[in-house]
Write a protein that holds these residues in place. Structure first.
Motif, mmCIF file in Angstrom:
data_model
loop_
_atom_site.group_PDB
_atom_site.id
_atom_site.type_symbol
_atom_site.label_atom_id
_atom_site.label_comp_id
_atom_site.label_asym_id
_atom_site.label_seq_id
_atom_site.Cartn_x
_atom_site.Cartn_y
_atom_site.Cartn_z
ATOM 1 N N UNK A 788 48.491 13.236 17.485
ATOM 2 C CA UNK A 788 48.340 12.175 16.507
ATOM 3 C C UNK A 788 48.330 10.809 17.157
ATOM 4 N N UNK A 789 48.148 9.752 16.364
ATOM 5 C CA UNK A 789 48.159 8.394 16.920
ATOM 6 C C UNK A 789 49.553 8.009 17.389
ATOM 7 N N UNK A 790 49.644 7.495 18.602
ATOM 8 C CA UNK A 790 50.933 7.094 19.156
ATOM 9 C C UNK A 790 51.360 5.739 18.606
ATOM 10 N N UNK A 791 50.386 4.892 18.318
ATOM 11 C CA UNK A 791 50.654 3.572 17.750
ATOM 12 C C UNK A 791 50.174 3.541 16.305
ATOM 13 N N UNK A 792 50.901 2.838 15.460
ATOM 14 C CA UNK A 792 50.537 2.770 14.045
ATOM 15 C C UNK A 792 49.159 2.157 13.849
ATOM 16 N N UNK A 793 48.794 1.193 14.668
ATOM 17 C CA UNK A 793 47.510 0.517 14.523
ATOM 18 C C UNK A 793 46.510 0.954 15.585
ATOM 19 N N UNK A 794 46.730 2.116 16.166
ATOM 20 C CA UNK A 794 45.859 2.550 17.252
ATOM 21 C C UNK A 794 45.218 3.897 17.008
ATOM 22 N N UNK A 795 44.495 4.350 18.026
ATOM 23 C CA UNK A 795 43.818 5.642 17.991
ATOM 24 C C UNK A 795 44.416 6.548 19.069
ATOM 25 N N UNK A 796 44.526 7.811 18.734
ATOM 26 C CA UNK A 796 44.840 8.819 19.727
ATOM 27 C C UNK A 796 43.576 9.597 20.032
ATOM 28 N N UNK A 797 43.196 9.672 21.302
ATOM 29 C CA UNK A 797 41.968 10.363 21.696
ATOM 30 C C UNK A 797 42.295 11.326 22.830
ATOM 31 N N UNK A 798 42.226 12.596 22.542
ATOM 32 C CA UNK A 798 42.405 13.626 23.571
ATOM 33 C C UNK A 798 41.038 14.266 23.808
ATOM 34 N N UNK A 799 40.574 14.225 25.039
ATOM 35 C CA UNK A 799 39.242 14.760 25.334
ATOM 36 C C UNK A 799 39.345 15.916 26.325
ATOM 37 N N UNK A 800 38.421 16.834 26.179
ATOM 38 C CA UNK A 800 38.410 18.055 26.967
ATOM 39 C C UNK A 800 37.041 18.191 27.620
ATOM 40 N N UNK A 801 37.010 18.221 28.944
ATOM 41 C CA UNK A 801 35.772 18.306 29.707
ATOM 42 C C UNK A 801 35.464 19.768 30.015
ATOM 43 N N UNK A 802 34.302 20.229 29.571
ATOM 44 C CA UNK A 802 33.895 21.625 29.790
ATOM 45 C C UNK A 802 32.553 21.667 30.502
ATOM 46 N N UNK A 803 32.207 22.848 30.956
ATOM 47 C CA UNK A 803 30.928 23.009 31.633
ATOM 48 C C UNK A 803 29.755 22.918 30.671
ATOM 49 N N UNK A 804 29.990 23.254 29.403
ATOM 50 C CA UNK A 804 28.879 23.281 28.452
ATOM 51 C C UNK A 804 28.974 22.216 27.369
ATOM 52 N N UNK A 805 30.057 21.453 27.325
ATOM 53 C CA UNK A 805 30.188 20.387 26.335
ATOM 54 C C UNK A 805 31.399 19.525 26.670
ATOM 55 N N UNK A 806 31.499 18.416 25.991
ATOM 56 C CA UNK A 806 32.705 17.566 26.025
ATOM 57 C C UNK A 806 33.184 17.434 24.588
ATOM 58 N N UNK A 807 34.430 17.783 24.346
ATOM 59 C CA UNK A 807 34.993 17.705 22.998
ATOM 60 C C UNK A 807 36.080 16.647 22.960
ATOM 61 N N UNK A 808 36.173 15.977 21.827
ATOM 62 C CA UNK A 808 37.187 14.950 21.611
ATOM 63 C C UNK A 808 37.809 15.154 20.244
ATOM 64 N N UNK A 809 39.093 14.824 20.139
ATOM 65 C CA UNK A 809 39.769 14.756 18.846
ATOM 66 C C UNK A 809 40.318 13.343 18.713
ATOM 67 N N UNK A 810 39.869 12.645 17.686
ATOM 68 C CA UNK A 810 40.269 11.264 17.438
ATOM 69 C C UNK A 810 41.195 11.246 16.235
ATOM 70 N N UNK A 811 42.300 10.538 16.334
ATOM 71 C CA UNK A 811 43.268 10.462 15.238
ATOM 72 C C UNK A 811 43.695 9.020 15.024
#
Length: 842
Positions: A788-811
């Protein structure tokens, strides 16, 4: 009762100047004036030892106190003992300091509960009770006093009130500062270096200048310069370095407290992380429960590999000189899962590979986070194979918790069929009826029968959960339940099916639905919101609709640790299915019939029930405020980025900075986690992705005449990548500024020292990260981690680098007046297209 006790006291004098020794004209061993008063009271009275000494011309004193107990001491008889020592001598300057040294060894046939308080450089060591309830501790040291303790754990656990409140909390105070890990692989892991204060501060200010307004930056720079030039900063730095000289890792204790344990926010909202493992298609409930049973059994197998130190050690490429190749750890990391064994062994022999610290694996399978009034603590339990106490897990279903024995002495584990049958009984409610229910709740909450589910309390504000847990501990039944949960190996959550799970969107649009993300991180809807216990290091979450993932307590271990464990387990399952590994000859399998699930029945009065109701209502509102988007970038892979001679991690960081700038028309303080596991007990430091080069690149990309200056902008891109690469290399070498400032700040708090710079609002604002990011690549494209977002007014972005795609989860939080997630997600796609075109990525 008579106790046969033998006490021995011996003293010897060390240190001091040669002039002082010669002027006294006496031997070192006899120049100190020592007074030792020993008072032994028999029967049920306490044993009190009061020792004091004076010292004239020397600064080092050595004292050994040995307590020997005969076997006639009853196993459960409490023996309160108090050892009082005078304060050490006044602290000299760092250059001439010669600390007092005290070696204290307390050995009994029983275990001991220890409480160590070190305030104002006076020392109080108190053995609250010598009983049978403390975990084994390896040698431990505290400066300026070093104590060597060897404590044994007996088979029987005390259930007194003070045990739950005090005993295990002491274990954390020892384990987080200087306690050596029981799972030490005897690797040649170097100690983490401490960065130079002046250089670290200058680099820190350079990064902040890019983000802050001129007025704010001038105030921050003025405070930092005064901190250094006045001598206050260097003196504090030397004091801190001297205090942590004997620590295994100088940063571990203070960074952990400042980063996690003092954070009073809800764990699932602001701290814990989730990992989506897979979406299965089960034919029926039996197939579902069999898969869960198989996963748990194999997890126990991995746990035994950690205990016996047979889990393959992770390796990364050795650090290179700063003037050499600039390829960073993120681009050159190589573990034994991602490289052929022959290549890894060959490069290890050439000295090109170095091992990573494995302590986080030990912590992950033996630790628990306990709430506190002002600061949480970690509880680390023994991992000895000769323990008589069985290994157990907690199974959660519809908010009800069950204790299930899955291992016995010698590390032998339950077989898959027996565990499946136990899970079947839990899921189908075929257990013996519980005792009579507690008194009915007040009318205001009587209609909600879920309010007695105590697990929801772990989702509350940490102080609220601490106060509630203290109230629950007034009942002996509840104390026992909490002790069972704390000492369990893991929590298995059998969730009921949530609506709208699965995948939505195609191509570069969203991946898994928000309800799926919410279920793993926040418990989902009303059906499973109380089916969690967020203080546990690991929660295995599985639903009959095929959803399978984990929720991890982030302060105990980093996400990459659990990602690797999951990969190992999935490879075991694959080997079983292909016949390369037999499931019937597990060397850790038990021939013993393990117990059936035991429901944990809580003694919850009306007041506590109403408190649980309030927590549940508040958490429902807070969790519904969290917005999460899963993005799959199928048209961008790490291989494509590498072919453009760009580090994939740097490419994603610039992409996120560009997206943020286009959304908010400004840059922000950002956080990117950098692993320090190449150092002993290393955790993570911050890579600040903002630099003057990055700002020039972003301004060029967003200018009106960009189409006319593509070539010049491309040069700015590679210049920004080079600058960012140097920043990465500096941080992973232990030269980052953020960790040092965090530790100095917490050190001042511990010593009751006030500092205008470290406690200023200007410095605090630089740690308000509007963009919190981390890379947790799993190796499998269907797996991804997020938070989740670490800051109340911010974004949490966890990204995963793969051989066939790049995935991100934004919160982010919907209620935040600052965050604009929908636009931010759109700008991520726009930034990706712009950077692909600029770098000529096809």
């Amino acid at each position: 009762m008579g106790w046969n006790m033998v006490w021995g006291v011996s003293t010897s004098l060390r240190g001091g100047t040669s002039a002082a020794r010669h002027s006294s004209g006496t031997s070192t061993k006899h120049t100190t004036r020592c007074l030792a008063d020993v008072c032994l009271l028999f029967g049920h009275s306490p044993v009190v030892v009061v020792s004091s000494w004076a010292q004239s011309n020397t600064r080092r004193c050595r004292m050994t106190l040995t307590c020997l107990s005969s076997s006639s001491l009853a196993p459960t008889a409490p023996l309160p003992l108090l050892l009082l020592l005078p304060p050490p001598f006044a602290r000299p300057s760092p250059s001439s300091r010669s600390s007092s040294l005290l070696d204290c060894s307390l050995g009994t046939q029983q275990a001991a509960q220890m409480l160590l308080l070190h305030r104002n450089r006076s020392l109080l060591i108190a053995c609250r009770t010598i009983t049978s309830s403390c975990s084994q501790l390896t040698p431990y040291a505290i400066s300026p006093v070093r104590c060597a303790l060897s404590l044994k754990r007996s088979a029987k656990r005390s259930s007194s009130s003070n045990q739950w409140n005090d005993a295990n909390r002491t274990v954390e105070e020892w384990s987080t500062s200087r306690h050596r890990s029981p799972a030490d692989y005897n690797l040649n892991i170097q100690k983490q270096p401490m960065p130079d204060l002046t250089e670290a501060l200058q680099d820190f200010l350079d990064k902040c200048k890019v983000v802050m307004t001129p007025g704010d930056y001038e105030r921050l720079e003025s405070l930092a310069c005064e901190f250094v030039k006045s001598g206050r900063g260097p003196n504090l730095y030397e004091w801190f370095r001297d205090e942590t000289r004997d620590h295994t890792n100088w940063s571990f204790k203070y960074w952990l407290r400042d980063m996690y344990l003092r954070n009073q926010s809800s764990l699932p909202l602001m701290s814990n992380a989730a990992i989506f493992v897979e979406q299965n298609n089960y034919k029926d409930k039996d197939q579902w429960l069999r898969y869960v049973a198989k996963f748990v059994v194999l997890l126990l197998n991995v746990r035994m590999q950690i205990i016996t130190k047979t889990l393959p050690v992770e390796y990364v490429r050795a650090l290179i000189p700063p003037e050499g190749d600039k390829e960073s750890e993120s681009a050159q990391s190589a573990s034994e899962e991602n490289n052929s064994a022959e290549r890894v062994e060959e490069e290890k022999e050439k000295g090109k590979m170095q091992p990573l610290c494995m302590d986080q694996y030990t912590a992950a399978v033996s630790s628990y986070r306990r709430s506190g009034a002002e600061m949480d603590t970690h509880i680390r339990y023994s991992l000895n194979l000769d323990e008589n106490e069985p290994t157990h897990i907690i199974v959660a279903h519809r908010g009800q918790l069950f204790a299930l024995k899955v291992g016995c002495s010698g590390g032998r584990a339950i077989d898959e069929q027996s565990l499946f049958e136990s899970l079947q009984r839990i899921e189908s409610h075929q257990l013996s009826p519980p005792p009579p229910p507690p008194p009915p709740p007040p009318p205001s909450v009587a209609d909600d029968d879920d309010d007695a589910q105590v697990g929801i309390g772990t989702a509350a504000h940490r102080k609220d959960w601490f106060e509630l847990s203290q109230k629950l501990c007034q009942s002996k039944v509840n104390r026992k339940n909490l002790n069972i949960i704390e000492s369990s190996f893991a929590l298995v959550c059998l969730d009921t099916e949530e609506p709208s799970s699965g995948q939505i969107g195609t191509g570069v649009n969203r991946g898994h639905s928000e309800s799926t993300l919410r279920q793993l991180l926040l418990g989902g809807g009303d059906k499973n919101v109380a089916n969690r216990w967020y203080d546990k290091a690991l929660q295995i979450i599985s639903s009959s609709n095929g959803l399978f993932g984990v929720n991890m307590e982030h302060s105990i271990a980093e996400g990459v640790v659990w990602l690797r464990v999951i990969r190992i387990i999935q490879q075991m399952i694959k080997d079983e299915e292909s016949g390369r590994m037999s499931s019937s000859d597990d060397r850790w399998k038990s021939n013993e019939i393990l117990g059936c699930p035991k429901p944990l029945i809580w003694d919850v009065d009306c007041e506590a029930r109403e408190k649980l109701h309030d927590i549940k209502t508040k958490f429902r509102s807070q969790s519904s405020d969290v917005k999460m988007d899963h993005i799959n970038l199928f048209d961008l892979t790490k291989g494509m980025i590498k072919r453009a001679n760009i580090n994939p991690d740097i490419f994603v960081q610039i992409m996120l900075q560009l997206a943020y700038y286009r959304t908010h028309n400004s840059l922000c303080h950002s956080y990117e986690s950098a692993s320090l596991r190449r150092y002993d007990r290393g955790r993570a430091d911050n890579i600040r992705s903002n630099s003057a080069s990055t700002r020039r690149l972003i301004e060029a990309l967003t200018s009106r005449n960009y189409p006319e200056r593509v070539t010049d902008t491309r040069k700015l891109l590679y210049e920004a990548c080079d600058v960012q690469q140097k920043q990465i290399d500096s941080v992973i070498r232990g030269q980052g500024a953020d960790m040092l400032l965090q530790c100095l700040k917490d050190f001042c708090r511990e010593k009751n020292v006030e500092d205008a710079f470290l406690q200023s609002e200007e410095l605090a604002s630089t740690f308000d990260f509007r963009l919190t990011t981390s890379q947790m690549s799993s190796g499998k494209s269907e797996q991804f981690a997020y938070y989740g977002p670490v800051s109340r007014d911010g974004y949490g972005v966890c990204y995963n680098l793969h051989d066939d795609l790049i995935s991100l989860v934004v919160s982010s939080l919907n209620s935040s007046p600052h965050s604009q997630q929908q636009q931010f997600v759109e700008e991520i796609h726009n930034a990706k297209r712009a950077l692909k075109q600029l770098a000529c990525i096809q």
